[in-house]
Each structure stands twice: as structure tokens, then as C-alpha cells.
Scaffold this motif. Structure first.
Motif, PDB file in Angstrom:
ATOM      1  N   GLU A  18       6.698  -4.850 -13.338  1.00 53.68           N
ATOM      2  CA  GLU A  18       6.216  -3.459 -13.315  1.00 53.68           C
ATOM      3  C   GLU A  18       6.715  -2.716 -12.075  1.00 53.68           C
ATOM      4  OE1 GLU A  18       5.019  -1.971 -15.858  1.00 53.68           O
ATOM      5  OE2 GLU A  18       4.992  -3.857 -16.976  1.00 53.68           O
ATOM      6  N   THR A  19       6.871  -3.439 -10.966  1.00 55.81           N
ATOM      7  CA  THR A  19       7.467  -2.827  -9.779  1.00 55.81           C
ATOM      8  C   THR A  19       8.918  -2.425 -10.048  1.00 55.81           C
ATOM      9  OG1 THR A  19       6.039  -4.121  -8.301  1.00 55.81           O
ATOM     10  CG2 THR A  19       8.048  -3.183  -7.351  1.00 55.81           C
ATOM     11  N   SER A  20       9.654  -3.327 -10.710  1.00 62.58           N
ATOM     12  CA  SER A  20      11.049  -3.023 -11.024  1.00 62.58           C
ATOM     13  C   SER A  20      11.155  -1.916 -12.064  1.00 62.58           C
ATOM     14  CB  SER A  20      11.756  -4.284 -11.539  1.00 62.58           C
ATOM     15  OG  SER A  20      11.874  -5.253 -10.522  1.00 62.58           O
ATOM     16  N   ARG A  21      10.177  -1.815 -12.953  1.00 63.81           N
ATOM     17  CA  ARG A  21      10.228  -0.800 -13.999  1.00 63.81           C
ATOM     18  C   ARG A  21      10.295   0.615 -13.399  1.00 63.81           C
ATOM     19  NH1 ARG A  21       8.523  -1.323 -19.433  1.00 63.81           N
ATOM     20  NH2 ARG A  21       7.065  -3.018 -18.967  1.00 63.81           N
ATOM     21  N   LEU A  22       9.756   0.775 -12.209  1.00 64.73           N
ATOM     22  CA  LEU A  22       9.818   2.080 -11.541  1.00 64.73           C
ATOM     23  C   LEU A  22      11.260   2.524 -11.309  1.00 64.73           C
ATOM     24  CD1 LEU A  22       6.972   1.546  -8.908  1.00 64.73           C
ATOM     25  CD2 LEU A  22       6.818   2.754 -11.098  1.00 64.73           C
ATOM     26  N   ARG A  23      12.186   1.553 -11.252  1.00 61.91           N
ATOM     27  CA  ARG A  23      13.595   1.873 -11.013  1.00 61.91           C
ATOM     28  C   ARG A  23      14.274   2.473 -12.253  1.00 61.91           C
ATOM     29  NH1 ARG A  23      15.705  -0.106  -6.062  1.00 61.91           N
ATOM     30  NH2 ARG A  23      13.890  -0.686  -4.808  1.00 61.91           N
ATOM     31  N   THR A  24      13.624   2.396 -13.408  1.00 65.63           N
ATOM     32  CA  THR A  24      14.265   2.941 -14.611  1.00 65.63           C
ATOM     33  C   THR A  24      14.507   4.440 -14.493  1.00 65.63           C
ATOM     34  OG1 THR A  24      12.128   3.271 -15.726  1.00 65.63           O
ATOM     35  CG2 THR A  24      13.252   1.163 -16.092  1.00 65.63           C
ATOM     36  N   GLY A  25      13.688   5.129 -13.690  1.00 65.25           N
ATOM     37  CA  GLY A  25      13.856   6.557 -13.506  1.00 65.25           C
ATOM     38  C   GLY A  25      15.098   6.929 -12.725  1.00 65.25           C
ATOM     39  N   ALA A  40      14.715   3.568 -25.373  1.00 65.20           N
ATOM     40  CA  ALA A  40      13.727   4.140 -24.452  1.00 65.20           C
ATOM     41  C   ALA A  40      14.108   3.786 -23.020  1.00 65.20           C
ATOM     42  CB  ALA A  40      12.338   3.615 -24.774  1.00 65.20           C
ATOM     43  N   ARG A  41      14.207   4.790 -22.148  1.00 62.64           N
ATOM     44  CA  ARG A  41      14.704   4.595 -20.788  1.00 62.64           C
ATOM     45  C   ARG A  41      13.802   3.685 -19.967  1.00 62.64           C
ATOM     46  NH1 ARG A  41      16.266   9.254 -16.366  1.00 62.64           N
ATOM     47  NH2 ARG A  41      14.017   9.481 -16.208  1.00 62.64           N
ATOM     48  N   ASP A  42      12.485   3.684 -20.223  1.00 65.55           N
ATOM     49  CA  ASP A  42      11.574   2.901 -19.378  1.00 65.55           C
ATOM     50  C   ASP A  42      11.363   1.475 -19.870  1.00 65.55           C
ATOM     51  OD1 ASP A  42      10.122   3.508 -21.636  1.00 65.55           O
ATOM     52  OD2 ASP A  42       8.301   4.110 -20.573  1.00 65.55           O
ATOM     53  N   THR A  43      12.141   1.041 -20.864  1.00 62.29           N
ATOM     54  CA  THR A  43      12.054  -0.342 -21.354  1.00 62.29           C
ATOM     55  C   THR A  43      12.499  -1.325 -20.274  1.00 62.29           C
ATOM     56  OG1 THR A  43      12.411   0.266 -23.669  1.00 62.29           O
ATOM     57  CG2 THR A  43      13.022  -1.971 -23.031  1.00 62.29           C
ATOM     58  N   LEU A  44      11.757  -2.407 -20.118  1.00 67.68           N
ATOM     59  CA  LEU A  44      12.169  -3.514 -19.250  1.00 67.68           C
ATOM     60  C   LEU A  44      11.484  -4.788 -19.719  1.00 67.68           C
ATOM     61  CD1 LEU A  44      13.771  -4.476 -16.775  1.00 67.68           C
ATOM     62  CD2 LEU A  44      11.726  -4.026 -15.390  1.00 67.68           C
ATOM     63  N   GLY A  45      12.283  -5.822 -19.950  1.00 70.85           N
ATOM     64  CA  GLY A  45      11.736  -7.109 -20.362  1.00 70.85           C
ATOM     65  C   GLY A  45      12.548  -8.249 -19.784  1.00 70.85           C
ATOM     66  N   VAL A  46      11.918  -9.418 -19.650  1.00 71.78           N
ATOM     67  CA  VAL A  46      12.612 -10.594 -19.122  1.00 71.78           C
ATOM     68  C   VAL A  46      12.060 -11.847 -19.798  1.00 71.78           C
ATOM     69  CG1 VAL A  46      10.992 -10.843 -17.184  1.00 71.78           C
ATOM     70  CG2 VAL A  46      13.278 -11.848 -17.011  1.00 71.78           C
ATOM     71  N   PHE A  47      12.945 -12.820 -20.007  1.00 72.54           N
ATOM     72  CA  PHE A  47      12.568 -14.100 -20.613  1.00 72.54           C
ATOM     73  C   PHE A  47      13.323 -15.185 -19.862  1.00 72.54           C
ATOM     74  CE2 PHE A  47      12.236 -17.497 -23.647  1.00 72.54           C
ATOM     75  CZ  PHE A  47      11.150 -17.203 -24.460  1.00 72.54           C
ATOM     76  N   VAL A  48      12.597 -16.181 -19.357  1.00 74.61           N
ATOM     77  CA  VAL A  48      13.177 -17.287 -18.601  1.00 74.61           C
ATOM     78  C   VAL A  48      12.874 -18.587 -19.335  1.00 74.61           C
ATOM     79  CG1 VAL A  48      13.276 -18.471 -16.373  1.00 74.61           C
ATOM     80  CG2 VAL A  48      12.766 -16.013 -16.451  1.00 74.61           C
ATOM     81  N   ALA A  49      13.895 -19.421 -19.544  1.00 76.80           N
ATOM     82  CA  ALA A  49      13.707 -20.699 -20.233  1.00 76.80           C
ATOM     83  C   ALA A  49      14.265 -21.832 -19.379  1.00 76.80           C
ATOM     84  CB  ALA A  49      14.411 -20.681 -21.585  1.00 76.80           C
ATOM     85  N   ASP A  50      13.575 -22.988 -19.402  1.00 81.19           N
ATOM     86  CA  ASP A  50      14.094 -24.149 -18.683  1.00 81.19           C
ATOM     87  C   ASP A  50      14.439 -25.262 -19.668  1.00 81.19           C
ATOM     88  OD1 ASP A  50      11.778 -25.552 -19.353  1.00 81.19           O
ATOM     89  OD2 ASP A  50      11.009 -25.672 -17.310  1.00 81.19           O
ATOM     90  N   SER A  51      14.931 -26.373 -19.140  1.00 83.53           N
ATOM     91  CA  SER A  51      15.434 -27.459 -19.991  1.00 83.53           C
ATOM     92  C   SER A  51      14.329 -28.231 -20.689  1.00 83.53           C
ATOM     93  CB  SER A  51      16.262 -28.425 -19.134  1.00 83.53           C
ATOM     94  OG  SER A  51      15.454 -29.031 -18.136  1.00 83.53           O
ATOM     95  N   GLN A  52      13.100 -28.070 -20.263  1.00 82.49           N
ATOM     96  CA  GLN A  52      11.981 -28.803 -20.852  1.00 82.49           C
ATOM     97  C   GLN A  52      11.268 -28.015 -21.950  1.00 82.49           C
ATOM     98  OE1 GLN A  52      11.696 -31.994 -19.752  1.00 82.49           O
ATOM     99  NE2 GLN A  52      13.476 -31.416 -18.521  1.00 82.49           N
TER     100      GLN A  52
END
Length: 313
Positions: A18-25, A40-52
Motif C-alpha cells: 500500500e505504501t508503494s501503491r502511492l507511487r502509481t500517481g 486502472a492506473r492504481d492497480t498493484l499486486g505481487v505474488f511470491v512463490a518458493d520451492s516448497q
């Protein structure tokens, strides 16, 4: 990474996002491909996966988007698997350009007129022509099946609206392709090559798909989820090197200093990134800076890298 760090990431990632989302502007959605302008300009999402099989996600990670230039990493790998290093790098170079991704300047200045690297548009168009297949349809189908295998998702498909939008407005890419054809770099008809190129750029994914594809690269071509070897280690090494030197357009040096992990961006706002031996990461944030990279996505990856000491350097 320790279990403690994993738990810390899971707890803090939504707040950091949410802090980074402010940078979308501070950026703008790509508009030169009309279909991309609908994001949509304010879209921001992240997904992290590991080997397990552990995954951590936050924000708008389920929103679909097209791969655009991220696809270039994997068409390069497929061309290498089809023809080997010597044939591929006879037609395309290995150096950063310092120019915009769609620039023609270096093609005119440098002998023998081959593209500087496979991740700029001219280079990726050339690589698209090297994919094995009897027709553009055969080549596109092989690319799609390869991407589906890497993502562990048989449902991956083209966004045909984006494909047609690129086909109708891609005059600069046509100019690049005709220049390559004139120089003898392209052997096939220009429109056939561009059909393959525009189609792989139009393959639709979400952040989870990108993270799984990145995870295969993070583990040197082996899918850690099932142990299957999908890509020769040498070709992953080549791809990751290009991601560090050229993957974030002409902001790749800055990204290497500030974030320090292999990554590839696309003008839909996607970023595929990886921490070798640890994580595959998918990010989406359609608001772009002047270099064509996600403003918020880069900010979030920088925060994660610094907090968890991910930089390779």
C-alpha cells in the motif's frame, strides 16, 4: 531465507504494497497500444512463490494482464533450445543499448545491422523468426504450450483484443522488421514474423503465473514443484544475464544498483523477478515511468530487496 523472514514478509507485505501503491500517481498507463490504456492506473499486486510450495500474495495479484516484453525472455530460451547459441547469436547481439526499447538508431549505426540484444523490440522480433515451426500458427502454438508448461497452467491463452490492437497500431515495429528484412536478418515474410511476435506479447497471465515461470529460472531450469527439468541450465544462465543487463529497458543499470536481482518488465505493468535458489516473483502495476517500467512495482521490489538482502551484488 529463514522461516522468520518468510513470516515477516507475509505480515508486512500488504502494508509495504500500500505504501508503494502511492507511487502509481507518478506514472501513466501505456496508451500507444490502445487496449493497454484501459488498465486502472492504481492497480498493484505481487505474488511470491518458493520451492516448497509456499506462496505469499498481496494487492491486486489476481488481475489478468498481457506479458508484453516479459515474453521475450522465454522466446529467447525456446529459440536457444531449438537452434543453439551459435545460430541465435549470429542473428542478435549480447549487449545493452542504452536506448529506448523500440529505437532503430543502433541498427543503422552498427555493422552488420543486427539487433544489440534479444530484449529490445528489434531483437525480440528477430528471435521470434527463429522459433521452429512450419507456419506462424505452428510457432505461436509451440510458444503458448511452452509458456503453459513453465507456468503450470494449461489455461494460459492469448488476449485477442490486445493482439489485434498491437497488430493494428504496430507501425514502428513494422519499420524495425522491414529494416531487419532489408539487412537479411529476417528471412521470413515480415507480417508472418510480426504475427508470432505480437501473439506472444499478448499471452495473458496473472502474478501467480509469472512467479511460477520465474521460479523455474530461479532453480536453473528445474521446476522445483515437481523436479522436472524444463530448460537447460546454460540457457537459463544466458536469460538471467540478459535480465540483469537489459531486462528493465534503459533503466537496467539503475535497477541493478537499487534492487540487484534478475527481472524483466513489460509495458502492461508486469514485472517478472527472481531470487536465485529462493523465489519466483510476479508483480503487476500498470502505471509506468518514463522508461516503461512500473513505478510502484519497482518501488516495491526495491523495498523487498533491501529488507531481505536479495541483491546479487
Amino acid at each position: 531465507m529463514s522461516i522468520e523472514h518468510m513470516e515477516q514478509m507475509e505480515t508486512l507485505l500488504p502494508e509495504w504494497l500500500e505504501t508503494s501503491r502511492l507511487r502509481t500517481g507518478q506514472g501513466e498507463v501505456a496508451s500507444y497500444i490502445p487496449e493497454l490504456a484501459k488498465a486502472a492506473r492504481d492497480t498493484l499486486g505481487v505474488f511470491v512463490a518458493d520451492s516448497q510450495g509456499k506462496t505469499i500474495a498481496a494487492g491486486d495479484y489476481g488481475i489478468p494482464f498481457t506479458m508484453q516484453s516479459i515474453s521475450k525472455v522465454f522466446t529467447l530460451i525456446l529459440a536457444l533450445m531449438d537452434h543453439g547459441e551459435e545460430a541465435v547469436f549470429y542473428n542478435v547481439g549480447k549487449e545493452p543499448t542504452g536506448d529506448d526499447f523500440n529505437s532503430m538508431i543502433k541498427l543503422e549505426l552498427v555493422e552488420p545491422g543486427i539487433p544489440f540484444n534479444p530484449l529490445i523490440n528489434a531483437g525480440a522480433i528477430t528471435v521470434s523468426s527463429l522459433i521452429a515451426g512450419d507456419s506462424p500458427e505452428d510457432k505461436s502454438q509451440r510458444i503458448l504450450q511452452f509458456f503453459r508448461k513453465l507456468a503450470g497452467n494449461d489455461g494460459l491463452d492469448y488476449n485477442m483484443d490486445v493482439y489485434h490492437s498491437e497488430l493494428e497500431t504496430g507501425d514502428l515495429n513494422r519499420s524495425l522488421a522491414y529494416f531487419l528484412k532489408q539487412n537479411g536478418v529476417l528471412k521470413d515474410p515480415v507480417e508472418d514474423v510480426l504475427s508470432v511476435y505480437f501473439k506472444h506479447c499478448s499471452i495473458e497471465v496473472n502474478c501467480a503465473d509469472l512467479s511460477r515461470m520465474a521460479l523455474v529460472l530461479a532453480f536453473d531450469g528445474v521446476d522445483p514443484c515437481n523436479g522436472e527439468k524444463l530448460i537447460p541450465r546454460r540457457y537459463v544462465q544466458i536469460a538471467k544475464t540478459f535480465m540483469v543487463t537489459c531486462g528493465m529497458y534503459n533503466a537496467s543499470g539503475e535497477f541493478a544498483i537499487d534492487v540487484g536481482i534478475p527481472a524483466k518488465s513489460g509495458v502492461s505493468g508486469g514485472i517478472l523477478a527472481l531470487v536465485p535458489g529462493q523465489y519466483g516473483i510476479g508483480v503487476v502495476g500498470p502505471s509506468l515511468n518514463s522508461k516503461g517500467n512500473s513505478t510502484a512495482g519497482v518501488h516495491l521490489l526495491e523495498r523487498l530487496s533491501k529488507e531481505f538482502s536479495w541483491s546479487l551484488f
